[in-house]
Design an enzyme around this catalytic site. Structure first.
Site, PDB file in Angstrom:
ATOM      1  N   ASN A   9       0.875  -1.175   0.000  1.00 22.67           N
ATOM      2  CA  ASN A   9       0.000   0.000   0.000  1.00 22.67           C
ATOM      3  C   ASN A   9       0.911   1.223   0.000  1.00 22.67           C
ATOM      4  O   ASN A   9       1.485   1.569   1.026  1.00 22.67           O
ATOM      5  CB  ASN A   9      -0.899  -0.012   1.246  1.00 22.67           C
ATOM      6  CG  ASN A   9      -1.751   1.241   1.343  1.00 22.67           C
ATOM      7  OD1 ASN A   9      -1.798   2.038   0.408  1.00 22.67           O
ATOM      8  ND2 ASN A   9      -2.424   1.414   2.474  1.00 22.67           N
ATOM      9  N   TRP A  10       1.018   1.832  -1.177  1.00 28.67           N
ATOM     10  CA  TRP A  10       1.940   2.970  -1.289  1.00 28.67           C
ATOM     11  C   TRP A  10       1.364   4.253  -0.704  1.00 28.67           C
ATOM     12  O   TRP A  10       2.049   5.276  -0.650  1.00 28.67           O
ATOM     13  CB  TRP A  10       2.309   3.191  -2.764  1.00 28.67           C
ATOM     14  CG  TRP A  10       3.317   2.209  -3.284  1.00 28.67           C
ATOM     15  CD1 TRP A  10       3.985   1.248  -2.567  1.00 28.67           C
ATOM     16  CD2 TRP A  10       3.789   2.101  -4.629  1.00 28.67           C
ATOM     17  NE1 TRP A  10       4.830   0.553  -3.386  1.00 28.67           N
ATOM     18  CE2 TRP A  10       4.732   1.051  -4.660  1.00 28.67           C
ATOM     19  CE3 TRP A  10       3.514   2.773  -5.820  1.00 28.67           C
ATOM     20  CZ2 TRP A  10       5.398   0.672  -5.833  1.00 28.67           C
ATOM     21  CZ3 TRP A  10       4.161   2.396  -6.985  1.00 28.67           C
ATOM     22  CH2 TRP A  10       5.099   1.361  -6.987  1.00 28.67           C
ATOM     23  N   LYS A  11       0.087   4.230  -0.366  1.00 31.60           N
ATOM     24  CA  LYS A  11      -0.577   5.434   0.177  1.00 31.60           C
ATOM     25  C   LYS A  11      -0.353   6.608  -0.797  1.00 31.60           C
ATOM     26  O   LYS A  11      -0.365   6.388  -2.002  1.00 31.60           O
ATOM     27  CB  LYS A  11      -0.078   5.703   1.594  1.00 31.60           C
ATOM     28  CG  LYS A  11      -0.219   4.449   2.461  1.00 31.60           C
ATOM     29  CD  LYS A  11       0.040   4.669   3.914  1.00 31.60           C
ATOM     30  CE  LYS A  11      -0.138   3.344   4.659  1.00 31.60           C
ATOM     31  NZ  LYS A  11       0.031   3.484   6.098  1.00 31.60           N
ATOM     32  N   HIS A  95      -9.424   1.409   4.918  1.00 35.22           N
ATOM     33  CA  HIS A  95      -8.154   1.599   5.622  1.00 35.22           C
ATOM     34  C   HIS A  95      -8.369   2.580   6.776  1.00 35.22           C
ATOM     35  O   HIS A  95      -9.155   3.525   6.653  1.00 35.22           O
ATOM     36  CB  HIS A  95      -7.095   2.140   4.651  1.00 35.22           C
ATOM     37  CG  HIS A  95      -5.721   2.081   5.218  1.00 35.22           C
ATOM     38  ND1 HIS A  95      -5.264   3.025   6.118  1.00 35.22           N
ATOM     39  CD2 HIS A  95      -4.721   1.192   5.066  1.00 35.22           C
ATOM     40  CE1 HIS A  95      -4.033   2.714   6.474  1.00 35.22           C
ATOM     41  NE2 HIS A  95      -3.676   1.603   5.853  1.00 35.22           N
ATOM     42  N   GLU A  97      -6.701   4.976   7.764  1.00 39.26           N
ATOM     43  CA  GLU A  97      -6.445   6.386   7.431  1.00 39.26           C
ATOM     44  C   GLU A  97      -7.676   7.014   6.777  1.00 39.26           C
ATOM     45  O   GLU A  97      -7.928   8.205   6.932  1.00 39.26           O
ATOM     46  CB  GLU A  97      -5.197   6.486   6.543  1.00 39.26           C
ATOM     47  CG  GLU A  97      -3.943   6.273   7.370  1.00 39.26           C
ATOM     48  CD  GLU A  97      -2.765   5.694   6.610  1.00 39.26           C
ATOM     49  OE1 GLU A  97      -2.775   5.681   5.366  1.00 39.26           O
ATOM     50  OE2 GLU A  97      -1.824   5.232   7.289  1.00 39.26           O
ATOM     51  N   GLU A 167      -5.122  -4.460  10.775  1.00 34.39           N
ATOM     52  CA  GLU A 167      -4.114  -3.411  10.936  1.00 34.39           C
ATOM     53  C   GLU A 167      -4.417  -2.608  12.203  1.00 34.39           C
ATOM     54  O   GLU A 167      -5.247  -1.678  12.151  1.00 34.39           O
ATOM     55  CB  GLU A 167      -4.151  -2.465   9.728  1.00 34.39           C
ATOM     56  CG  GLU A 167      -3.810  -3.134   8.422  1.00 34.39           C
ATOM     57  CD  GLU A 167      -3.266  -2.122   7.411  1.00 34.39           C
ATOM     58  OE1 GLU A 167      -2.172  -2.354   6.909  1.00 34.39           O
ATOM     59  OE2 GLU A 167      -3.915  -1.105   7.161  1.00 34.39           O
ATOM     60  N   GLY A 173       2.810   2.697  10.709  1.00 35.75           N
ATOM     61  CA  GLY A 173       3.822   3.738  10.552  1.00 35.75           C
ATOM     62  C   GLY A 173       4.538   4.123  11.834  1.00 35.75           C
ATOM     63  O   GLY A 173       5.221   5.134  11.887  1.00 35.75           O
ATOM     64  N   SER A 212       3.735  -1.729  10.483  1.00 35.04           N
ATOM     65  CA  SER A 212       5.180  -1.809  10.701  1.00 35.04           C
ATOM     66  C   SER A 212       5.766  -3.181  10.345  1.00 35.04           C
ATOM     67  O   SER A 212       6.645  -3.688  11.035  1.00 35.04           O
ATOM     68  CB  SER A 212       5.519  -1.422  12.141  1.00 35.04           C
ATOM     69  OG  SER A 212       5.105  -0.090  12.401  1.00 35.04           O
ATOM     70  N   GLY A 234       5.255   1.511   4.653  1.00 34.31           N
ATOM     71  CA  GLY A 234       6.604   2.056   4.520  1.00 34.31           C
ATOM     72  C   GLY A 234       7.609   1.118   3.862  1.00 34.31           C
ATOM     73  O   GLY A 234       8.371   1.539   2.977  1.00 34.31           O
TER      74      GLY A 234
HETATM   75  P1  13P Z   1       3.263   0.679   7.662  1.00 38.58           P
HETATM   76  O1  13P Z   1       3.744  -0.628   7.078  1.00 38.58           O
HETATM   77  O2  13P Z   1       4.006   1.860   7.156  1.00 38.58           O
HETATM   78  O3  13P Z   1       3.165   0.599   9.147  1.00 38.58           O
HETATM   79  O4  13P Z   1       1.764   0.889   7.121  1.00 38.58           O
HETATM   80  C1  13P Z   1       0.862  -0.144   7.239  1.00 38.58           C
HETATM   81  C2  13P Z   1      -0.357   0.169   6.462  1.00 38.58           C
HETATM   82  O5  13P Z   1      -1.099   1.075   6.803  1.00 38.58           O
HETATM   83  C3  13P Z   1      -0.613  -0.625   5.257  1.00 38.58           C
HETATM   84  O6  13P Z   1      -1.902  -0.417   4.786  1.00 38.58           O
END
Ligand code: 13P
Length: 255
Positions: A9-11, A95, A97, A167, A173, A212, A234
Protein backbone atom coordinates in the site's frame (compact mmCIF):
# COMPACT_ATOMS: atom_id res chain seq x y z
CA UNK A 1 -4.65 -24.26 0.26
CA UNK A 2 -4.30 -20.53 0.86
CA UNK A 3 -1.65 -18.71 -1.14
CA UNK A 4 0.27 -16.05 0.80
CA UNK A 5 -0.34 -12.48 -0.33
CA UNK A 6 2.10 -9.62 0.09
CA UNK A 7 0.37 -6.36 -0.73
CA UNK A 8 2.08 -2.99 -1.04
CA UNK A 9 0.00 0.00 0.00
CA UNK A 10 1.94 2.97 -1.29
CA UNK A 11 -0.58 5.43 0.18
CA UNK A 12 0.04 8.96 -1.21
CA UNK A 13 3.60 8.28 -2.38
CA UNK A 14 5.46 8.14 -5.71
CA UNK A 15 4.93 10.04 -8.95
CA UNK A 16 4.08 7.78 -11.85
CA UNK A 17 7.66 7.80 -13.18
CA UNK A 18 8.93 6.58 -9.79
CA UNK A 19 6.27 3.88 -9.87
CA UNK A 20 7.52 2.70 -13.25
CA UNK A 21 11.16 2.59 -12.10
CA UNK A 22 10.06 0.54 -9.08
CA UNK A 23 8.09 -1.87 -11.30
CA UNK A 24 11.01 -2.31 -13.67
CA UNK A 25 13.32 -3.29 -10.80
CA UNK A 26 10.71 -5.51 -9.16
CA UNK A 27 10.10 -7.38 -12.42
CA UNK A 28 13.83 -8.06 -12.79
CA UNK A 29 13.92 -9.73 -9.37
CA UNK A 30 10.52 -11.31 -9.35
CA UNK A 31 10.13 -13.21 -12.61
CA UNK A 32 8.08 -16.15 -11.37
CA UNK A 33 5.17 -15.94 -9.05
CA UNK A 34 6.41 -18.81 -6.85
CA UNK A 35 3.95 -19.57 -4.11
CA UNK A 36 3.32 -16.00 -3.02
CA UNK A 37 1.04 -13.44 -4.66
CA UNK A 38 2.52 -9.96 -4.92
CA UNK A 39 0.23 -6.96 -5.23
CA UNK A 40 1.00 -3.27 -5.69
CA UNK A 41 -1.59 -0.64 -4.73
CA UNK A 42 -0.27 2.70 -5.99
CA UNK A 43 -2.12 6.04 -5.97
CA UNK A 44 -4.80 6.39 -8.66
CA UNK A 45 -2.49 8.53 -10.80
CA UNK A 46 -0.06 5.64 -11.33
CA UNK A 47 -2.60 2.87 -11.93
CA UNK A 48 -2.87 3.02 -15.70
CA UNK A 49 0.88 3.28 -16.35
CA UNK A 50 1.73 0.60 -13.80
CA UNK A 51 -1.04 -1.63 -15.16
CA UNK A 52 0.57 -1.50 -18.59
CA UNK A 53 4.08 -2.05 -17.19
CA UNK A 54 3.18 -5.22 -15.27
CA UNK A 55 0.70 -6.67 -17.75
CA UNK A 56 1.42 -10.37 -18.31
CA UNK A 57 3.77 -10.50 -15.30
CA UNK A 58 3.11 -12.23 -11.97
CA UNK A 59 2.70 -8.84 -10.22
CA UNK A 60 -0.90 -7.87 -9.51
CA UNK A 61 -2.43 -4.40 -9.39
CA UNK A 62 -4.83 -2.94 -6.84
CA UNK A 63 -6.30 0.42 -5.87
CA UNK A 64 -6.46 2.10 -2.46
CA UNK A 65 -10.12 3.08 -2.60
CA UNK A 66 -13.26 2.89 -4.75
CA UNK A 67 -16.60 4.68 -4.90
CA UNK A 68 -19.85 2.74 -4.70
CA UNK A 69 -21.71 4.34 -7.59
CA UNK A 70 -21.20 3.01 -11.12
CA UNK A 71 -20.94 6.39 -12.88
CA UNK A 72 -22.33 9.89 -12.96
CA UNK A 73 -22.00 13.24 -11.22
CA UNK A 74 -19.63 12.29 -8.38
CA UNK A 75 -16.76 14.73 -8.76
CA UNK A 76 -13.43 13.29 -7.69
CA UNK A 77 -14.63 9.71 -7.28
CA UNK A 78 -13.49 6.57 -9.12
CA UNK A 79 -15.69 3.55 -9.92
CA UNK A 80 -14.92 -0.17 -9.81
CA UNK A 81 -15.19 -0.39 -13.61
CA UNK A 82 -12.55 2.36 -13.97
CA UNK A 83 -10.19 0.41 -11.72
CA UNK A 84 -10.73 -2.84 -13.64
CA UNK A 85 -10.11 -0.83 -16.83
CA UNK A 86 -6.64 0.06 -15.49
CA UNK A 87 -5.88 -3.60 -14.77
CA UNK A 88 -6.83 -3.79 -11.09
CA UNK A 89 -7.83 -7.05 -9.52
CA UNK A 90 -7.92 -5.87 -5.90
CA UNK A 91 -9.02 -2.80 -3.99
CA UNK A 92 -8.22 -1.78 -0.41
CA UNK A 93 -11.37 -0.72 1.44
CA UNK A 94 -11.79 0.86 4.87
CA UNK A 95 -8.15 1.60 5.62
CA UNK A 96 -7.88 3.24 9.04
CA UNK A 97 -6.44 6.39 7.43
CA UNK A 98 -9.70 6.73 5.49
CA UNK A 99 -11.85 5.80 8.46
CA UNK A 100 -9.96 8.26 10.66
CA UNK A 101 -8.95 11.18 8.43
CA UNK A 102 -11.80 11.04 5.88
CA UNK A 103 -14.44 9.96 8.42
CA UNK A 104 -15.35 6.90 6.37
CA UNK A 105 -18.11 5.01 8.19
CA UNK A 106 -18.81 1.29 8.49
CA UNK A 107 -21.83 1.83 6.22
CA UNK A 108 -19.69 3.47 3.53
CA UNK A 109 -17.17 0.65 3.81
CA UNK A 110 -20.04 -1.81 3.30
CA UNK A 111 -21.26 0.03 0.19
CA UNK A 112 -17.74 0.01 -1.23
CA UNK A 113 -17.29 -3.72 -0.55
CA UNK A 114 -20.55 -4.41 -2.38
CA UNK A 115 -19.52 -2.19 -5.30
CA UNK A 116 -16.13 -3.91 -5.52
CA UNK A 117 -17.68 -7.38 -5.57
CA UNK A 118 -20.32 -6.33 -8.10
CA UNK A 119 -17.57 -4.82 -10.25
CA UNK A 120 -15.30 -7.89 -10.26
CA UNK A 121 -12.73 -6.59 -7.78
CA UNK A 122 -11.49 -8.46 -4.72
CA UNK A 123 -11.89 -6.21 -1.68
CA UNK A 124 -9.15 -6.10 0.93
CA UNK A 125 -11.22 -5.12 3.94
CA UNK A 126 -9.17 -3.33 6.61
CA UNK A 127 -10.06 -3.57 10.29
CA UNK A 128 -8.16 -2.57 13.41
CA UNK A 129 -8.40 -1.00 16.83
CA UNK A 130 -6.98 2.27 18.12
CA UNK A 131 -4.57 2.27 21.07
CA UNK A 132 -7.39 3.53 23.37
CA UNK A 133 -9.62 0.67 22.28
CA UNK A 134 -6.79 -1.78 22.81
CA UNK A 135 -6.08 -0.47 26.28
CA UNK A 136 -9.78 -0.79 27.11
CA UNK A 137 -9.67 -4.48 26.08
CA UNK A 138 -11.95 -3.86 23.08
CA UNK A 139 -9.77 -5.18 20.24
CA UNK A 140 -11.79 -8.29 19.47
CA UNK A 141 -15.13 -6.50 19.69
CA UNK A 142 -13.96 -3.63 17.48
CA UNK A 143 -12.55 -5.78 14.67
CA UNK A 144 -15.50 -8.20 14.75
CA UNK A 145 -17.98 -5.31 14.49
CA UNK A 146 -16.04 -3.70 11.64
CA UNK A 147 -15.92 -6.97 9.69
CA UNK A 148 -19.60 -7.78 10.24
CA UNK A 149 -20.59 -4.29 9.10
CA UNK A 150 -18.34 -4.49 6.02
CA UNK A 151 -19.90 -7.79 4.94
CA UNK A 152 -23.51 -6.97 5.80
CA UNK A 153 -25.80 -8.14 2.98
CA UNK A 154 -22.90 -9.03 0.64
CA UNK A 155 -23.28 -11.73 -1.96
CA UNK A 156 -19.77 -13.02 -2.52
CA UNK A 157 -19.27 -14.38 -6.05
CA UNK A 158 -16.98 -17.39 -6.48
CA UNK A 159 -13.43 -16.33 -7.21
CA UNK A 160 -13.81 -12.93 -5.52
CA UNK A 161 -13.60 -13.91 -1.90
CA UNK A 162 -12.58 -10.92 0.14
CA UNK A 163 -9.24 -10.63 1.88
CA UNK A 164 -9.23 -9.19 5.40
CA UNK A 165 -6.34 -7.09 6.68
CA UNK A 166 -5.91 -6.72 10.42
CA UNK A 167 -4.11 -3.41 10.94
CA UNK A 168 -3.98 -2.13 14.51
CA UNK A 169 -4.11 1.65 14.11
CA UNK A 170 -1.35 2.20 16.69
CA UNK A 171 1.02 -0.08 14.75
CA UNK A 172 0.72 1.76 11.43
CA UNK A 173 3.82 3.74 10.55
CA UNK A 174 4.93 3.69 14.18
CA UNK A 175 7.70 1.09 13.98
CA UNK A 176 5.86 -0.69 16.80
CA UNK A 177 4.18 -3.77 15.34
CA UNK A 178 1.74 -6.06 17.12
CA UNK A 179 3.25 -9.27 18.46
CA UNK A 180 2.98 -12.30 16.17
CA UNK A 181 0.86 -13.98 18.86
CA UNK A 182 -1.61 -11.10 19.02
CA UNK A 183 -1.87 -10.94 15.23
CA UNK A 184 -2.46 -14.69 15.12
CA UNK A 185 -5.19 -14.53 17.74
CA UNK A 186 -7.06 -11.71 15.97
CA UNK A 187 -6.63 -13.43 12.58
CA UNK A 188 -8.22 -16.60 13.99
CA UNK A 189 -11.14 -14.55 15.32
CA UNK A 190 -11.61 -12.80 11.96
CA UNK A 191 -11.71 -16.19 10.24
CA UNK A 192 -14.55 -17.30 12.51
CA UNK A 193 -16.42 -14.02 12.07
CA UNK A 194 -16.04 -14.22 8.30
CA UNK A 195 -17.50 -17.72 8.22
CA UNK A 196 -20.46 -16.53 10.25
CA UNK A 197 -21.06 -13.36 8.22
CA UNK A 198 -20.29 -14.51 4.67
CA UNK A 199 -21.47 -18.13 5.05
CA UNK A 200 -18.26 -19.27 3.39
CA UNK A 201 -15.84 -21.69 5.10
CA UNK A 202 -13.50 -19.55 7.19
CA UNK A 203 -10.43 -21.57 6.26
CA UNK A 204 -10.66 -20.22 2.71
CA UNK A 205 -10.26 -16.61 3.86
CA UNK A 206 -6.88 -14.93 3.53
CA UNK A 207 -6.05 -12.75 6.50
CA UNK A 208 -3.20 -10.24 6.26
CA UNK A 209 -1.47 -8.43 9.08
CA UNK A 210 -0.46 -4.80 8.60
CA UNK A 211 1.40 -2.33 10.79
CA UNK A 212 5.18 -1.81 10.70
CA UNK A 213 5.84 -5.01 8.74
CA UNK A 214 9.41 -5.32 7.43
CA UNK A 215 11.58 -7.97 5.80
CA UNK A 216 12.96 -8.81 9.23
CA UNK A 217 9.63 -9.53 10.96
CA UNK A 218 7.33 -10.88 8.20
CA UNK A 219 8.39 -14.51 8.81
CA UNK A 220 7.35 -14.25 12.48
CA UNK A 221 3.86 -13.09 11.50
CA UNK A 222 3.45 -15.87 8.97
CA UNK A 223 4.63 -18.63 11.26
CA UNK A 224 1.20 -19.28 12.77
CA UNK A 225 -1.73 -20.95 11.06
CA UNK A 226 -3.86 -17.86 10.52
CA UNK A 227 -1.82 -14.99 9.06
CA UNK A 228 -1.50 -15.42 5.29
CA UNK A 229 0.60 -12.41 4.42
CA UNK A 230 0.86 -8.68 4.95
CA UNK A 231 -0.38 -5.28 3.89
CA UNK A 232 2.81 -3.25 3.83
CA UNK A 233 3.17 0.53 3.91
CA UNK A 234 6.60 2.06 4.52
CA UNK A 235 8.61 -1.09 3.74
CA UNK A 236 6.98 -1.38 0.31
CA UNK A 237 8.30 1.97 -0.92
CA UNK A 238 11.88 0.89 -1.41
CA UNK A 239 12.18 -1.90 -3.97
CA UNK A 240 15.16 -3.74 -2.42
CA UNK A 241 13.46 -3.96 0.99
CA UNK A 242 10.18 -5.01 -0.62
CA UNK A 243 11.96 -7.80 -2.55
CA UNK A 244 13.60 -9.04 0.68
CA UNK A 245 10.17 -9.04 2.31
CA UNK A 246 8.64 -11.13 -0.52
CA UNK A 247 11.57 -13.53 -0.32
CA UNK A 248 10.99 -14.01 3.41
CA UNK A 249 7.29 -14.72 2.82
CA UNK A 250 7.82 -17.41 0.17
CA UNK A 251 7.13 -21.01 1.09
CA UNK A 252 4.56 -20.24 3.78
CA UNK A 253 1.39 -21.68 2.24
CA UNK A 254 -1.37 -22.57 4.67
CA UNK A 255 -3.51 -25.69 4.38
P1 13P B 1 3.26 0.68 7.66
O1 13P B 1 3.74 -0.63 7.08
O2 13P B 1 4.01 1.86 7.16
O3 13P B 1 3.16 0.60 9.15
O4 13P B 1 1.76 0.89 7.12
C1 13P B 1 0.86 -0.14 7.24
C2 13P B 1 -0.36 0.17 6.46
O5 13P B 1 -1.10 1.08 6.80
C3 13P B 1 -0.61 -0.62 5.26
O6 13P B 1 -1.90 -0.42 4.79
Amino acid sequence: MRKPLIAANWKMNKLHRDALVFAEKLLLTFKNQGDCEVLICPPYTSLAALGRAIEGSPILLGAQNVYWEEQGAFTGEISAAMLVDCGCRYVIIGHSERRGQMAESDQEVNRKVKAALAGSLIPIICVGETSEQREAGLTQEVVATQLQAALEGCAVPAGFWPVVAYEPVWAIGSGRSASAEDAEEVAALLRREFEEAAKIPGDTLRVLYGGSVKSTNIADFMQGENVDGALVGGASLEVEEFCRLIEAAQGRKKT
